[in-house]
Design a protein around this motif. Structure first.
Motif, mmCIF file in Angstrom:
data_model
loop_
_atom_site.group_PDB
_atom_site.id
_atom_site.type_symbol
_atom_site.label_atom_id
_atom_site.label_comp_id
_atom_site.label_asym_id
_atom_site.label_seq_id
_atom_site.Cartn_x
_atom_site.Cartn_y
_atom_site.Cartn_z
ATOM 1 N N ARG A 226 7.933 48.455 15.139
ATOM 2 C CA ARG A 226 6.816 47.962 14.341
ATOM 3 C C ARG A 226 7.299 46.988 13.263
ATOM 4 O O ARG A 226 6.745 45.917 13.073
ATOM 5 C CB ARG A 226 6.085 49.151 13.695
ATOM 6 N N PHE A 227 8.351 47.374 12.554
ATOM 7 C CA PHE A 227 8.866 46.497 11.502
ATOM 8 C C PHE A 227 9.490 45.222 12.086
ATOM 9 O O PHE A 227 9.295 44.129 11.549
ATOM 10 C CB PHE A 227 9.902 47.234 10.658
ATOM 11 N N TYR A 228 10.242 45.371 13.182
ATOM 12 C CA TYR A 228 10.902 44.201 13.768
ATOM 13 C C TYR A 228 9.884 43.169 14.246
ATOM 14 O O TYR A 228 10.082 41.963 14.083
ATOM 15 C CB TYR A 228 11.798 44.632 14.939
ATOM 16 N N SER A 229 8.797 43.628 14.815
ATOM 17 C CA SER A 229 7.792 42.699 15.336
ATOM 18 C C SER A 229 7.100 41.925 14.226
ATOM 19 O O SER A 229 6.448 40.913 14.490
ATOM 20 C CB SER A 229 6.734 43.453 16.159
ATOM 21 N N ASN A 230 7.239 42.372 12.982
ATOM 22 C CA ASN A 230 6.588 41.686 11.881
ATOM 23 C C ASN A 230 7.507 40.718 11.144
ATOM 24 O O ASN A 230 7.149 40.225 10.075
ATOM 25 C CB ASN A 230 5.987 42.695 10.909
ATOM 26 N N ARG A 231 8.650 40.425 11.733
ATOM 27 C CA ARG A 231 9.426 39.312 11.222
ATOM 28 C C ARG A 231 8.682 38.011 11.535
ATOM 29 O O ARG A 231 7.900 37.933 12.468
ATOM 30 C CB ARG A 231 10.822 39.304 11.848
ATOM 31 N N HIS A 237 5.011 33.878 17.515
ATOM 32 C CA HIS A 237 4.977 33.934 18.988
ATOM 33 C C HIS A 237 5.399 35.335 19.408
ATOM 34 O O HIS A 237 6.587 35.663 19.445
ATOM 35 C CB HIS A 237 5.920 32.879 19.576
ATOM 36 N N PHE A 238 4.421 36.173 19.718
ATOM 37 C CA PHE A 238 4.648 37.601 19.911
ATOM 38 C C PHE A 238 5.783 37.954 20.875
ATOM 39 O O PHE A 238 6.567 38.866 20.592
ATOM 40 C CB PHE A 238 3.365 38.290 20.391
ATOM 41 N N PRO A 239 5.914 37.284 22.039
ATOM 42 C CA PRO A 239 6.958 37.701 22.992
ATOM 43 C C PRO A 239 8.377 37.610 22.464
ATOM 44 O O PRO A 239 9.277 38.253 23.002
ATOM 45 C CB PRO A 239 6.753 36.738 24.177
ATOM 46 N N ILE A 240 8.610 36.834 21.400
ATOM 47 C CA ILE A 240 9.964 36.712 20.864
ATOM 48 C C ILE A 240 10.513 38.086 20.470
ATOM 49 O O ILE A 240 11.716 38.332 20.553
ATOM 50 C CB ILE A 240 9.979 35.751 19.656
ATOM 51 N N ALA A 241 9.615 38.986 20.058
ATOM 52 C CA ALA A 241 10.057 40.323 19.649
ATOM 53 C C ALA A 241 10.730 41.083 20.790
ATOM 54 O O ALA A 241 11.474 42.039 20.545
ATOM 55 C CB ALA A 241 8.872 41.124 19.114
#
Length: 491
Positions: A226-231, A237-241
């Motif tokens: 959750r935290f990583y995806s909010n970098r 660009h969501f898929p970068i996560a």
């Protein structure tokens, strides 16, 4: 060989052209909505409003706070990468979005969360369209497993045990305590005591690998995703996560594989009696639903109550323990039975109004949708992201924490709040979450009526699923002596 020299140039040219076409379409879509009266926040090319959002997240707020100072409009628009995202900022517009009967069409799930904690359970109902085969059957099987009487017994017992055992000699990291509580309750409720305690391989942030209890690994991986995806770029660009381009991404993906491999073995065994696992596995097996889907539904059931309930507990106790709210703390500590339960529920409900744990998960318009709000007409294009802004809806009732607004109200006069969503895509575990939060708050205040906040002077103390805020509580003699000031988190 010469033609091959131009291949990279051709690829770069094609990519640039595709980017330009996509950007132009976004600009045209924005103008399409502006002509209908939708007001847009300040945005930048491609990155949308994420520069401002990152500043909010750094202050423990979610992106919804961008729209609190809402103008006289039904929608406020934003851009996330190339996607238009519309926020409903009033009750009338929200009702149209969450009630398919009004328009005859439904708005379905398409959420960036698939690229964050959705990596753990991509086949779970949370990330599936309503038209997915057996969607309704799977939801009913989960509902049958969500035995409220059972979760009440488990959460009350664990809350009483934990609150009685708290150390009164040192400052208490209440965030850790609330995390342990939610993890243990959900683990026992979904999997049973034995299964939740089984150990699994887990890679820690420093890179070393060890065996840890399953629910600990699941909780830490879920929160990390959750935290990583909010970098910043992961939000643009969501898929970068999901790309294994950073050490943190590779660590999280290692733990995802470890958890899924662990469950592949566990699910071959027999579920504990009365567990959610038992009910879901039995129902899904009768329908011929693959075990991987059952695994993902159970994983989502396991994690749904972790960060959300933890932050609900923290927000409620922060308000209850604040000196200006002494009468509510005393009401909880001295009342009994049904009266006590009503007071605690009012305190939790008001805390959820002021500090909802997170945004309602994004939805997307499936087919072009004509809608009307008090005589104003809108055409929402297929592919547009839409969501109610629960912070704006809740803010209509003011910034003061006043639990009495949830006490002794007539049916139909309740405040219009939706911390767990509303309609067919609302959180199916919302009642369980309320039970867990109420039981811990009740037991904590009853056991430690003189508890005080030890870090009241800290800045940006807001509790939600993206918050790094801490909560230090002071119990026992120090609290009785009128402890004040800020104290560090004990190691």
């Amino acid at each position: 060989m010469r033609p091959f020299r131009y291949a990279p140039v051709a690829v770069a040219g094609a990519a640039t052209l595709a980017f330009a076409v996509r950007a132009a379409r976004t600009v045209l879509d924005r103008r399409f909505y502006e002509r209908q009266g939708v007001l847009f926040t300040k945005t930048y090319p491609f990155i949308g409003s994420e520069t401002d959002v990152s500043g909010l997240i750094g202050r423990n707020r979610t992106r919804d706070y961008l729209y609190l100072d809402k103008p006289a409009a039904d929608f406020v628009g934003s851009i996330r990468g190339f996607d238009i995202q519309l926020y409903a900022v009033n009750r009338q517009t929200t009702e149209v979005l969450v009630s398919p009967a009004i328009t005859g069409k439904y708005i379905d799930r398409d959420t960036p969360a698939l690229y964050s904690f959705g990596q753990l359970s991509p086949s779970a109902m949370t990330f599936q369209k309503i038209t997915t085969p057996h969607f309704g059957d799977r939801k009913r099987n989960l509902g049958k497993g969500f035995d409220q009487e059972r979760v009440t017994d488990i959460s009350r017992r664990r809350a009483a045990e934990m609150c009685a055992a708290l150390d009164v000699d040192t400052p208490l990291d209440l965030k850790r305590v609330a995390g342990d509580y939610t993890r243990e309750v959900m683990g026992e409720f979904v999997w049973g005591r034995d299964a939740m305690a089984l150990e699994v391989s887990y890679k820690h942030p420093d890179g070393h690998v060890s065996k840890v209890p399953f629910m600990f690994a699941l909780n830490e991986t879920f929160t990390g995703l959750r935290f990583y995806s909010n970098r910043f770029w992961n939000r643009v660009h969501f898929p970068i996560a999901t790309w294994p381009v950073t050490r943190e991404a590779r660590r999280l993906q290692h733990n995802i594989r470890s958890l899924q491999e662990h469950l592949a073995t566990v699910l071959k065994g027999g579920p504990g009696p009365g567990t959610v696992w038992e009910q879901v596995a039995a129902g899904n097996t009768k329908l011929g639903i693959p075990v991987e889907i059952t695994r993902d539904d159970l994983l989502t059931a396991s994690i749904a109550g972790l960060d959300t309930v933890q932050n609900t507990i923290l927000a409620t106790l922060w308000y209850v323990l604040s000196p200006e709210n002494l009468k509510w703390r005393e009401a909880i500590a001295t009342s009994t039975g049904e009266a006590k339960d009503e007071v605690v529920e009012a305190c939790v409900s008001e805390s959820l109004r002021l500090s909802p744990p997170g945004s309602v998960i994004n939805n997307m318009v499936v087919d072009d949708l004509d809608m009307e709000v008090e005589g104003r007409r809108y055409l929402l294009k297929r592919g547009t992201r839409v969501m109610p802004n629960i912070h704006a809806l809740h803010a209509d009732y003011g910034a003061a924490w006043e639990p009495e607004r949830f006490l002794h109200i007539e049916k139909g006069a309740e405040p219009y709040v939706m911390p767990f969503g509303k309609g067919r895509r609302s959180c199916p575990g919302r009642n369980l979450g309320m039970v867990m939060a109420k039981n811990f708050v009740s037991e904590f205040v009853t056991a430690h009526p003189d508890a005080q906040i030890g870090n009241a002077q800290d800045k940006d103390i807001i509790f939600n699923n993206l918050s790094h805020a801490q909560f230090i509580a002071v119990l026992g003699p120090a609290a009785a002596q009128g402890f004040a000031g800020s104290c560090p988190v004990p190691h």
